[in-house]
Design a protein around this motif. Structure first.
Motif, PDB file in Angstrom:
ATOM      1  N   LYS A 284      -8.003   0.001  -8.406  1.00  0.00           N
ATOM      2  CA  LYS A 284      -8.374   1.166  -7.838  1.00  0.00           C
ATOM      3  C   LYS A 284      -7.371   2.331  -7.772  1.00  0.00           C
ATOM      4  O   LYS A 284      -7.377   3.600  -8.299  1.00  0.00           O
ATOM      5  CB  LYS A 284      -8.958   1.045  -6.624  1.00  0.00           C
ATOM      6  CG  LYS A 284      -9.665   2.270  -6.125  1.00  0.00           C
ATOM      7  CD  LYS A 284     -10.161   2.320  -4.818  1.00  0.00           C
ATOM      8  CE  LYS A 284     -10.674   3.648  -4.386  1.00  0.00           C
ATOM      9  NZ  LYS A 284     -10.622   3.810  -3.018  1.00  0.00           N
ATOM     10  N   SER A 285      -5.953   1.687  -7.361  1.00  0.00           N
ATOM     11  CA  SER A 285      -4.839   2.689  -7.473  1.00  0.00           C
ATOM     12  C   SER A 285      -4.380   3.159  -8.613  1.00  0.00           C
ATOM     13  O   SER A 285      -4.098   4.438  -8.792  1.00  0.00           O
ATOM     14  CB  SER A 285      -3.595   1.842  -6.731  1.00  0.00           C
ATOM     15  OG  SER A 285      -4.217   1.119  -5.448  1.00  0.00           O
TER      16      SER A 285
ATOM     17  N   SER B 275     -15.514   0.645   2.874  1.00  0.00           N
ATOM     18  CA  SER B 275     -14.255   1.500   3.070  1.00  0.00           C
ATOM     19  C   SER B 275     -14.063   2.338   1.666  1.00  0.00           C
ATOM     20  O   SER B 275     -12.732   2.418   1.352  1.00  0.00           O
ATOM     21  CB  SER B 275     -13.196   0.325   3.172  1.00  0.00           C
ATOM     22  OG  SER B 275     -13.036  -0.523   1.952  1.00  0.00           O
ATOM     23  N   LYS B 276     -15.014   2.528   1.161  1.00  0.00           N
ATOM     24  CA  LYS B 276     -14.970   3.432  -0.074  1.00  0.00           C
ATOM     25  C   LYS B 276     -13.935   2.972  -1.118  1.00  0.00           C
ATOM     26  O   LYS B 276     -13.272   3.599  -1.734  1.00  0.00           O
ATOM     27  CB  LYS B 276     -14.544   5.035   0.234  1.00  0.00           C
ATOM     28  CG  LYS B 276     -15.185   5.511   1.030  1.00  0.00           C
ATOM     29  CD  LYS B 276     -15.095   7.105   0.613  1.00  0.00           C
ATOM     30  CE  LYS B 276     -16.028   8.064   1.576  1.00  0.00           C
ATOM     31  NZ  LYS B 276     -15.645   8.440   2.767  1.00  0.00           N
ATOM     32  N   SER B 277     -13.976   1.528  -1.239  1.00  0.00           N
ATOM     33  CA  SER B 277     -13.244   0.844  -1.996  1.00  0.00           C
ATOM     34  C   SER B 277     -14.291   0.412  -3.045  1.00  0.00           C
ATOM     35  O   SER B 277     -15.252   0.818  -3.239  1.00  0.00           O
ATOM     36  CB  SER B 277     -12.687  -0.239  -1.351  1.00  0.00           C
ATOM     37  OG  SER B 277     -12.242  -1.229  -2.175  1.00  0.00           O
TER      38      SER B 277
ATOM     39  N   SER C 111      -8.753  -5.769  -7.124  1.00  0.00           N
ATOM     40  CA  SER C 111      -9.526  -4.723  -7.293  1.00  0.00           C
ATOM     41  C   SER C 111      -8.774  -3.598  -6.742  1.00  0.00           C
ATOM     42  O   SER C 111      -8.787  -2.235  -7.065  1.00  0.00           O
ATOM     43  CB  SER C 111     -10.831  -4.822  -6.608  1.00  0.00           C
ATOM     44  OG  SER C 111     -10.891  -5.327  -5.212  1.00  0.00           O
ATOM     45  N   PHE C 112      -7.645  -3.722  -5.651  1.00  0.00           N
ATOM     46  CA  PHE C 112      -7.167  -2.772  -4.808  1.00  0.00           C
ATOM     47  C   PHE C 112      -6.014  -2.181  -6.051  1.00  0.00           C
ATOM     48  O   PHE C 112      -5.973  -0.977  -6.069  1.00  0.00           O
ATOM     49  CB  PHE C 112      -6.544  -3.223  -3.705  1.00  0.00           C
ATOM     50  CG  PHE C 112      -5.341  -2.428  -3.092  1.00  0.00           C
ATOM     51  CD1 PHE C 112      -5.642  -1.431  -2.247  1.00  0.00           C
ATOM     52  CD2 PHE C 112      -4.024  -2.445  -3.486  1.00  0.00           C
ATOM     53  CE1 PHE C 112      -4.989  -0.647  -1.676  1.00  0.00           C
ATOM     54  CE2 PHE C 112      -2.992  -1.756  -2.707  1.00  0.00           C
ATOM     55  CZ  PHE C 112      -3.511  -0.701  -2.178  1.00  0.00           C
TER      56      PHE C 112
ATOM     57  N   THR D 286      -7.487  -5.902   5.717  1.00  0.00           N
ATOM     58  CA  THR D 286      -8.079  -4.567   5.968  1.00  0.00           C
ATOM     59  C   THR D 286      -9.263  -4.749   6.755  1.00  0.00           C
ATOM     60  O   THR D 286      -9.321  -3.870   7.800  1.00  0.00           O
ATOM     61  CB  THR D 286      -8.715  -4.290   4.473  1.00  0.00           C
ATOM     62  OG1 THR D 286      -8.014  -4.393   3.519  1.00  0.00           O
ATOM     63  CG2 THR D 286      -9.280  -2.857   4.521  1.00  0.00           C
TER      64      THR D 286
ATOM     65  N   ASP E 186       0.753  -1.023  -0.081  1.00  0.00           N
ATOM     66  CA  ASP E 186      -0.020   0.020   0.131  1.00  0.00           C
ATOM     67  C   ASP E 186       0.817   1.353  -0.026  1.00  0.00           C
ATOM     68  O   ASP E 186       0.656   2.470  -0.766  1.00  0.00           O
ATOM     69  CB  ASP E 186      -0.946   0.090   1.208  1.00  0.00           C
ATOM     70  CG  ASP E 186      -1.703  -1.216   1.379  1.00  0.00           C
ATOM     71  OD1 ASP E 186      -1.385  -2.212   0.478  1.00  0.00           O
ATOM     72  OD2 ASP E 186      -2.820  -1.116   2.029  1.00  0.00           O
TER      73      ASP E 186
ATOM     74  N   SER F  58     -19.483  -1.605  -0.523  1.00  0.00           N
ATOM     75  CA  SER F  58     -17.825  -1.425   0.316  1.00  0.00           C
ATOM     76  C   SER F  58     -18.229  -0.414   1.548  1.00  0.00           C
ATOM     77  O   SER F  58     -18.767   0.484   1.480  1.00  0.00           O
ATOM     78  CB  SER F  58     -16.937  -0.839  -0.606  1.00  0.00           C
ATOM     79  OG  SER F  58     -15.895  -0.610   0.115  1.00  0.00           O
TER      80      SER F  58
END
Ligand SMILES: Nc1ncnc2c1ncn2[C@@H]1O[C@H](COP(=O)(O)OP(=O)(O)O)[C@@H](O)[C@H]1O
Ligand SMILES: [Mg+2]
Lengths: 121, 134, 317
Positions: A60-61, B96-98, A56-57, B51, A22, B94
């Motif tokens: 999004k990044s 967590s605003k994900s 997905s993380f 998370t 992250d 979500s």
């Protein structure tokens, strides 16, 4: 592991590494937006060739970064997404939301030389 | 009956779990595109652990019969749990605003997906990918 | 639910060149009730078996050579001498007492050899039955005074023979699987028209399997051939259900992520109607009436121009 960012003329080329934490993503985002200003770059190529997973993380990044680059007045093109990764992203429901894409670094550079008109698909 | 377990408590563990899933899947004869589906599903579930539940354990095992082989992945945590499962499984939901695609996405990527969660107790996710080439 | 009756299957490493794992073999032995007592019984008749193996092999080949199809395999006397020797080894292994991984590996390998020379599965079965008869008759003759021992030994032998047959079947099934995959690949061609442009003409019905295969080969070809545009022509496809249509849409989206554009051509009025009725969303997909139109669109996109101007070379960017 920080993401290497290379300056080539008016372009910045970032080669994303596998296994970014992250913090790496945040550092990269910060560094890239800063460099766009410092070098007054007109375009940024994000090379994903070595990534074997884009969850997905990460997506999004990536979207956030492309958005910020655009806000800084430069073009962002994502290149090198592997076939298996592309297929998985689609299955998962992930899109790149209007971010331009290219086959590889070479394609990305050549796309940067042309206006965007024909790429409205 | 070998089962492999890996504790998940940070980003780097997510990557390790993905890698392990790929290795197990390779031994089971999955194609490269299936391996990517599996690794991505693991990534989503492991990230949720870090998370929302802080930490947890993911285990891998080969399951099936002679004619049908698959990879079973079980993710277990003692985190806050999920109050409304059907909501959590909706695309785009979500807290967590994900992106809210982790759970529904992993479900799509795998062939079997079961989730059991109790608020205050924790969450258990079991998922299987079958090898279609058998 | 699925999870209740799934069993862990242990060792995952497949035997080389097969789909079989040691874990499965031990399960198979369990189910055949092949136990230590059987191994002992087989070892006990080892000497008997070695004494008779040559005459059994003679009978065995007499049988094989009396049919034109199988005779064909042994026209060369040197080949015949060699396979007879191999056959003696093969039968001797049945009573050698070692039926672990090496044994399995050997049997699987023989199955592959049969495949390579084109020996059919029913020939294999028929020949094995012939062996059992010769073996059985001699066994009962030798153990006339102990018929129970003869029966038990024979039953143990039968378990091992069934294991052998299952292993041979594994080799045959694997070949069939590989052939099916190869055929499927042929059925979803992706051809390069010129630098950067691929065309995939699909003919016949598309089921989910084939759609998956198609997606995979198109995406792979984009990467390998550095294609900017792919024209998928479905003129030859009689009908498309919503599942396959969604697969097409996913292919288009995945290609886009990779930096390539897909143009879909040849959607028949029937298919167009079905898609609309089914509510398949093709709005993100570029569609052009026919293949010709699709190729023209692709050329435009690639920046190639068909110019009649003398100075300009066709297809130049
Ligand atoms: N292991 C978990 N423990 C507690 N809550 C979870 C867990 N996994 C998922 N959730 C909840 O389910 C929601 C949906 O998860 P997901 O589909 O992965 O989307 P996202 O992580 O993008 O929010 C999360 O926002 C979170 O509230
Ligand atoms: Mg998530």
């Amino acid at each position: 592991m920080p993401v290497p960012i290379l300056k080539q003329g008016a372009l910045l080329i970032a080669t994303l590494q596998d296994a970014l934490t992250d913090k790496d993503w945040l550092d990269f985002q910060f560094e890239l937006t800063k460099l766009v200003g410092v070098h007054r770059s007109t375009g940024v190529i994000l090379d994903l060739t070595v990534l074997d997973v884009l969850d997905s993380f990460a997506t999004k990044s990536l979207r956030t970064i492309a958005e910020m680059v655009k806000l800084r007045g430069a073009r962002a093109i994502v290149v090198g997404i592997h076939p298996d990764v592309a297929f998985t992203m689609v299955q998962l429901g992930l899109t790149l939301h209007g971010i331009e894409t290219g086959l590889d670094l070479e394609d990305g550079i050549s796309l940067m030389k042309h206006p965007t008109e024909f790429r409205s698909h | 009956m070998q089962e492999i377990r890996i504790p998940i408590c940070s980003d780097t563990d997510i990557v390790a779990a993905r890698k392990l899933g790929r290795e197990m899947g390779t031994k089971l004869g999955f194609s490269s595109s299936e391996l990517t589906l599996i690794a991505t599903a693991i990534s989503e579930i492991a990230r949720n652990m870090v998370t929302y539940a802080h930490d947890g354990v993911i285990s891998f095992a080969a399951v099936g019969t002679t004619n049908k082989r698959g990879l079973l992945i079980v993710a277990e945590d003692k985190g806050p749990g999920i109050a409304d499962l059907s909501l959590a499984l909706q695309d785009g939901y979500s807290t967590s605003k994900s992106l809210g695609l982790g759970l529904p996405g992993a479900k799509r990527l795998m062939d079997e997906f079961e989730i059991d969660s109790k608020p205050g107790v924790g969450t258990v996710i079991k998922m299987i990918k079958w090898n279609r080439r058998q | 639910m699925v999870f209740k009756d799934t069993m862990h299957i242990g060792n995952l490493e497949q035997f080389e060149g097969t789909d079989v794992t040691p874990g499965e073999i031990s399960k198979r032995k369990d189910f055949l009730q092949f136990r230590d007592a059987d191994i002992e019984r087989l070892l006990e008749i080892r000497q008997f078996s070695q004494e008779h193996v040559e005459s059994i092999v003679e009978e065995f080949y007499h049988h094989l050579l009396s049919f034109p199809d199988t005779k064909e395999f042994f026209r060369d006397p040197r080949v015949l001498a060699r396979v007879k020797k191999a056959q003696i080894d093969y039968f001797n292994q049945l009573t050698a007492g070692n039926y672990s991984d090496d044994y399995v590996r050997g049997r699987l390998k023989i199955g592959r050899v049969h495949q390579n020379i084109g020996l059919s599965f029913d020939t294999y079965l028929g020949a094995y039955r012939r062996y059992l008869e010769s073996f059985f008759l001699r066994l009962f003759d030798a153990y006339r005074s102990e018929p129970e021992k003869a029966v038990n030994s024979f039953l143990s032998m039968l378990k091992l023979v069934f294991l052998d047959i299952s292993l041979a079947m594994d080799s045959y099934l694997r070949t069939i699987r590989l052939q099916t995959e190869a055929i499927r690949e042929l059925a979803t061609p992706v051809l390069q028209v010129r630098q950067g442009l691929l065309i995939s003409p699909i003919i016949g019905l598309i089921d989910t399997q084939r759609a998956r295969q198609l997606t995979e080969s198109i995406l792979r070809s984009i990467r390998e051939q550095r294609a900017k545009v792919v024209v998928i022509d479905i003129t030859g496809v009689p009908l498309v259900d919503s599942k396959v249509a969604n697969h097409l849409v996913q292919t288009v989206e995945a290609a886009r992520l990779m930096g390539a554009m897909v143009i879909l051509t040849g959607i028949s009025p029937e298919i167009a109607q079905t898609l609309v009725v089914l509510g398949v969303n093709l709005s993100t997909v570029r569609t052009v009436g026919d293949l010709q139109g699709g190729l023209e669109e692709a050329e435009r996109y690639l920046g190639y121009r068909l110019v009649k101007d003398d100075k300009a070379t066709p297809f130049q960017s």
